[in-house]
Write a protein that holds these residues in place. Structure first.
Motif, mmCIF file in Angstrom:
data_model
loop_
_atom_site.group_PDB
_atom_site.id
_atom_site.type_symbol
_atom_site.label_atom_id
_atom_site.label_comp_id
_atom_site.label_asym_id
_atom_site.label_seq_id
_atom_site.Cartn_x
_atom_site.Cartn_y
_atom_site.Cartn_z
ATOM 1 N N GLU A 376 32.862 37.145 37.177
ATOM 2 C CA GLU A 376 32.375 36.553 38.422
ATOM 3 C C GLU A 376 33.435 35.639 39.029
ATOM 4 O O GLU A 376 33.662 35.640 40.242
ATOM 5 C CB GLU A 376 31.084 35.773 38.171
ATOM 6 N N MET A 377 34.093 34.853 38.188
ATOM 7 C CA MET A 377 35.141 33.965 38.668
ATOM 8 C C MET A 377 36.319 34.773 39.224
ATOM 9 O O MET A 377 36.869 34.443 40.295
ATOM 10 C CB MET A 377 35.633 33.064 37.527
ATOM 11 N N ALA A 380 35.433 36.302 42.627
ATOM 12 C CA ALA A 380 35.450 35.273 43.671
ATOM 13 C C ALA A 380 36.884 34.935 44.064
ATOM 14 O O ALA A 380 37.197 34.719 45.242
ATOM 15 C CB ALA A 380 34.702 34.031 43.206
ATOM 16 N N GLN A 381 37.776 34.896 43.072
ATOM 17 C CA GLN A 381 39.185 34.609 43.354
ATOM 18 C C GLN A 381 39.819 35.725 44.178
ATOM 19 O O GLN A 381 40.625 35.455 45.079
ATOM 20 C CB GLN A 381 39.953 34.417 42.043
ATOM 21 N N ASP A 384 38.700 35.297 47.697
ATOM 22 C CA ASP A 384 39.351 34.122 48.285
ATOM 23 C C ASP A 384 40.808 34.414 48.641
ATOM 24 O O ASP A 384 41.294 33.989 49.694
ATOM 25 C CB ASP A 384 39.269 32.948 47.300
ATOM 26 N N GLU A 426 34.070 31.233 56.097
ATOM 27 C CA GLU A 426 33.169 30.317 55.396
ATOM 28 C C GLU A 426 32.075 31.142 54.729
ATOM 29 O O GLU A 426 31.077 31.500 55.348
ATOM 30 C CB GLU A 426 32.570 29.306 56.377
ATOM 31 N N PRO A 428 29.546 31.669 51.193
ATOM 32 C CA PRO A 428 29.037 31.084 49.948
ATOM 33 C C PRO A 428 29.659 31.775 48.734
ATOM 34 O O PRO A 428 30.024 32.948 48.782
ATOM 35 C CB PRO A 428 27.532 31.340 50.027
ATOM 36 N N GLN A 429 29.721 31.050 47.635
ATOM 37 C CA GLN A 429 30.353 31.581 46.423
ATOM 38 C C GLN A 429 29.689 32.870 45.954
ATOM 39 O O GLN A 429 30.360 33.809 45.534
ATOM 40 C CB GLN A 429 30.318 30.540 45.309
ATOM 41 N N ARG A 430 28.356 32.934 46.049
ATOM 42 C CA ARG A 430 27.652 34.140 45.590
ATOM 43 C C ARG A 430 28.071 35.363 46.393
ATOM 44 O O ARG A 430 28.099 36.474 45.871
ATOM 45 C CB ARG A 430 26.137 33.934 45.656
ATOM 46 N N LEU A 432 31.099 35.592 47.844
ATOM 47 C CA LEU A 432 32.481 35.864 47.462
ATOM 48 C C LEU A 432 32.540 36.823 46.285
ATOM 49 O O LEU A 432 33.409 37.690 46.214
ATOM 50 C CB LEU A 432 33.207 34.560 47.101
ATOM 51 N N VAL A 433 31.587 36.666 45.347
ATOM 52 C CA VAL A 433 31.553 37.556 44.176
ATOM 53 C C VAL A 433 31.272 38.982 44.620
ATOM 54 O O VAL A 433 31.948 39.930 44.188
ATOM 55 C CB VAL A 433 30.508 37.068 43.156
#
Length: 501
Positions: A376-377, A380-381, A384, A426, A428-430, A432-433
């Motif tokens: 997941e991390m 997201a990266q 990003d 912009e 949300p992190q969820r 981004l995953v």
């Protein structure tokens, strides 16, 4: 000795390795019974290591095969076909010890270390993770301080594969300044666990539910190593750490290759032989679909291995290659877990046993989605990285950017319908995953197309691209779905079903 290893034809070397592994695991010992126990019998491990599988990760001048990536990945694949824990053991030694030492180690220590690997079947690992600092490695608290006797290293590390088993360690730490504060950069040191003053104390062994062959635990460090045991970065220690970790992630496909191949072979054999209602399972449409998922995973992983062989050698600097490293690691480990789940589902009740390759494959492959950066991390990266690149180019239309972005340019046209939309920076992190998962699969589709260009069979490649297109369509749908729900506090109040009956 060194002449025999260096000059032996690799095809002969790897075929002998496969044959001997099969004999050891299926004739001399029973791998299905061993997999329910912790560790390996000493005689079995000795028989495996006598074949010198780790010679592929040792430079020729020190008696090895030359640190050729395709050879390293082939050894990992051969091992993971029979045993994923064994392959991970090799992967730790190759990507997290031997390759970093070859690239960054002082020349005065290499001959002694590599000789012990070849002659005495020694092993090595890497210590970065700490109990309070997992993915937050830059804030690790393990310190090093130069003294008249050498570097004094003090701290706590945990979840290192081969805990208490490795003869050597590469240890990450931060310099302790005169005021007692720790520096921002990261230093790495070679530790010889067999020498007085360098012995690491294991205070606890963890009860990991899978990968039973590999010991994990808690390590207390209070050691002194010679000055020449410090690794020499090309620029900063942080970039050296990124180079090491990215190279390791880029070599995950080697471990995935044999494992996925085995899941596919087992699934096809079972579905061919299992008769239901007068025909075998392969006559069922949904079974066909599940087998195509396994074949797609096999194809994608093959393409990853080809790509990794071209870009992840120790002569390449990989510190800035986070996007491809993250994509390979996250996608291949997702494919490994899915492949094991598919085999178990196809195998019925028999698959849900530790003595079944699929049943234990679920447990053995699951941590691959967590260690060296949770998926997941990493996803997201990836998202990003792409969003920052889009912002730099002042481009807000996703497809228009991706078709010119090097990692996605080769395959983006296949996904144009799903990726043709304007995107906000912009997110949300969820979300981004979700976006990162889709982008990673576009990157991997490019690998498949590149492999097809080189002559890989066309039907497998085309089926794999179609499978990836379906997956990306699903992920983009999830990305665009408006879901902003948050955790309900005190959820037990008013939620006991019994009160409403």
């Amino acid at each position: 000795m060194s002449i025999t290893i260096t000059n032996s034809v690799f095809s002969t070397f790897i075929e002998n390795f496969r044959t001997n592994l099969k004999q050891l695991f299926h004739q001399t010992y029973n791998i299905d019974e061993l997999s329910a126990e912790r560790g390996l019998p000493a005689d079995l491990l000795d028989g495996i290591m006598k074949m010198r599988p780790l010679s592929v990760a040792i430079p020729e001048e020190y008696g090895g095969r030359g640190v050729i990536v395709k050879e390293c990945l082939s050894v990992l694949a051969a091992a993971s076909y029979e045993s994923l824990p064994l392959s991970l053991t090799f992967g730790i030694n190759i990507a997290l010890f031997l390759e970093p030492l070859s690239k960054y180690g002082d020349s005065s220590v290499k001959m002694g270390v590599f000789s012990r690997f070849l002659e005495n079947q020694n092993m090595g690992g890497l210590m970065i993770t700490e109990p309070n600092y997992g993915s937050d490695a830059l804030n690790m608290k393990t310190s090093n301080k130069l003294t008249p006797d050498g570097y004094h290293i003090k701290g706590t590390k945990h979840w290192q594969g081969l805990t208490g088993m490795a003869d050597y360690w590469l240890i990450a730490s931060r310099k302790e300044n005169d005021n007692g504060e720790l520096g921002r950069d990261i230093d790495f040191f070679l530790c010889d666990n067999t020498l007085p003053g360098q012995q690491i104390k294991v205070t606890e062994y963890y009860d990991n539910p899978g990968l039973l062959m590999i010991p994990y635990g808690l390590n207390e460090l209070d050691i002194v190593v010679p000055e020449y045991h410090k690794l020499k970065p090309e620029s900063t220690g942080i970039k050296m750490m990124l180079d090491i970790l990215h190279r390791s992630r880029l070599q995950f496909p080697g471990m995935g290759m044999g494992f996925i191949h085995r899941m596919l072979d087992e699934a096809v054999q079972h579905c061919n032989n299992r008769i239901v209602g007068g025909s075998n399972l392969l006559a069922m449409d949904n079974v066909q679909f599940q087998i195509t998922r396994l074949q797609s995973a096999y194809t994608i992983c093959s393409a990853m291995c080809a790509r990794s062989s071209a870009i992840s050698g120790i002569d390449h600097s990989l510190a800035a290659e986070g996007l491809e490293a993250n994509a390979m690691k996250a996608v291949v480990t997702d494919l490994m877990q899915e492949s094991a789940q598919l085999l178990v589902q196809l195998s019925g009740a028999n698959g849900y046993r530790t003595s079944h390759i699929g049943g234990r494959g679920i447990m053995d492959s699951r941590p691959f989605q967590i260690f060296e950066g949770s998926n997941e991390m990493l996803y997201a990266q990836i998202a990003d990285m792409v969003l920052r690149a889009m912002k730099k180019e002042k481009q807000s239309h996703l497809y228009e950017f991706l078709k010119l972005f090097k990692p996605t340019a080769r395959a983006s046209a296949h996904f144009q319908n799903d990726l043709s939309f304007t995107i906000s920076t912009e997110i949300p992190q969820r979300k981004l995953v979700d976006l990162g998962k889709a982008l990673a699969r576009v990157v991997c589709a490019g690998y498949v197309l590149e492999l097809e260009d080189k002559g890989f069979r066309k039907d497998l490649a085309e089926h794999s691209i179609l499978s990836l297109k379906q997956e990306v369509a699903t992920l983009i749908c999830a990305f665009q779905f408006d879901n902003t729900i948050t955790t309900v506090k005190d959820y037990l109040d008013g939620s006991a079903w019994f009160d409403f009956v």
